[in-house]
Design an enzyme around this catalytic site. Structure first.
Site, PDB file in Angstrom:
ATOM      1  N   ARG A 115      59.933 -10.212  46.032  1.00  0.00           N
ATOM      2  CA  ARG A 115      58.652  -9.640  45.614  1.00  0.00           C
ATOM      3  C   ARG A 115      58.042 -10.375  44.427  1.00  0.00           C
ATOM      4  O   ARG A 115      56.919 -10.079  44.029  1.00  0.00           O
ATOM      5  CB  ARG A 115      58.834  -8.160  45.278  1.00  0.00           C
ATOM      6  CG  ARG A 115      59.265  -7.349  46.504  1.00  0.00           C
ATOM      7  CD  ARG A 115      59.378  -5.882  46.207  1.00  0.00           C
ATOM      8  NE  ARG A 115      58.057  -5.363  45.906  1.00  0.00           N
ATOM      9  CZ  ARG A 115      57.824  -4.207  45.312  1.00  0.00           C
ATOM     10  NH1 ARG A 115      58.831  -3.449  44.946  1.00  0.00           N
ATOM     11  NH2 ARG A 115      56.602  -3.795  45.084  1.00  0.00           N
ATOM     12  N   CYS A 116      58.773 -11.325  43.864  1.00  0.00           N
ATOM     13  CA  CYS A 116      58.321 -12.046  42.672  1.00  0.00           C
ATOM     14  C   CYS A 116      57.704 -13.386  43.067  1.00  0.00           C
ATOM     15  O   CYS A 116      58.346 -14.222  43.703  1.00  0.00           O
ATOM     16  CB  CYS A 116      59.513 -12.273  41.738  1.00  0.00           C
ATOM     17  SG  CYS A 116      59.164 -13.336  40.332  1.00  0.00           S
ATOM     18  N   GLY A 117      56.457 -13.617  42.668  1.00  0.00           N
ATOM     19  CA  GLY A 117      55.766 -14.868  42.987  1.00  0.00           C
ATOM     20  C   GLY A 117      56.451 -16.086  42.397  1.00  0.00           C
ATOM     21  O   GLY A 117      56.562 -17.119  43.050  1.00  0.00           O
TER      22      GLY A 117
END
Length: 116
Positions: free
Chosen positions: A9-11
């Site tokens: 979920r982390c760019g």
């Protein structure tokens, strides 16, 4: 083999994986949110990163602010907080042999592989 502490979920974490794929690096994904590292694994990781436990904590996370911020915690207590709440662990982290980095900036990732 390169290991990557990854949060899908982390760019920044996704960008890190894209860099590794584009540079044809073989790597293994560690989904630390699904299977939290043990205290011993975190201590080993901290040694490779050459940082103190507090430097591995995402201090803007709600859990940290509500449960731990402002307390005078020992290194052991900080490590235990990360074991119990792996969302507190900064990401992504790249591990190669006995060295590791918190790989949030692309130039840091590039430099890490040039030095290796």
């Amino acid at each position: 083999m390169i290991e990557v502490y990854h949060n899908p979920r982390c760019g920044k974490s996704r960008n890190c994986l894209a860099f590794l794929e584009n540079s044809n690096q073989e790597y293994k994904i560690i989904k630390y949110l699904e299977e939290a590292p043990s205290a011993e694994e975190l201590k080993n990781l901290l040694q490779k990163l050459n940082i103190k436990p507090i430097d591995l904590v995402r201090q803007k996370e709600k859990i940290w602010i509500e449960q731990f911020k402002g307390q005078n915690l020992t290194d052991e207590a900080i490590i235990q907080a990360m074991v119990e709440n792996p969302i507190l662990i900064e990401r992504p982290i790249i591990i190669k042999e006995n060295k590791a980095i918190i790989a949030r900036e692309m130039d840091k990732i590039e430099a890490f592989f040039k030095v290796q």
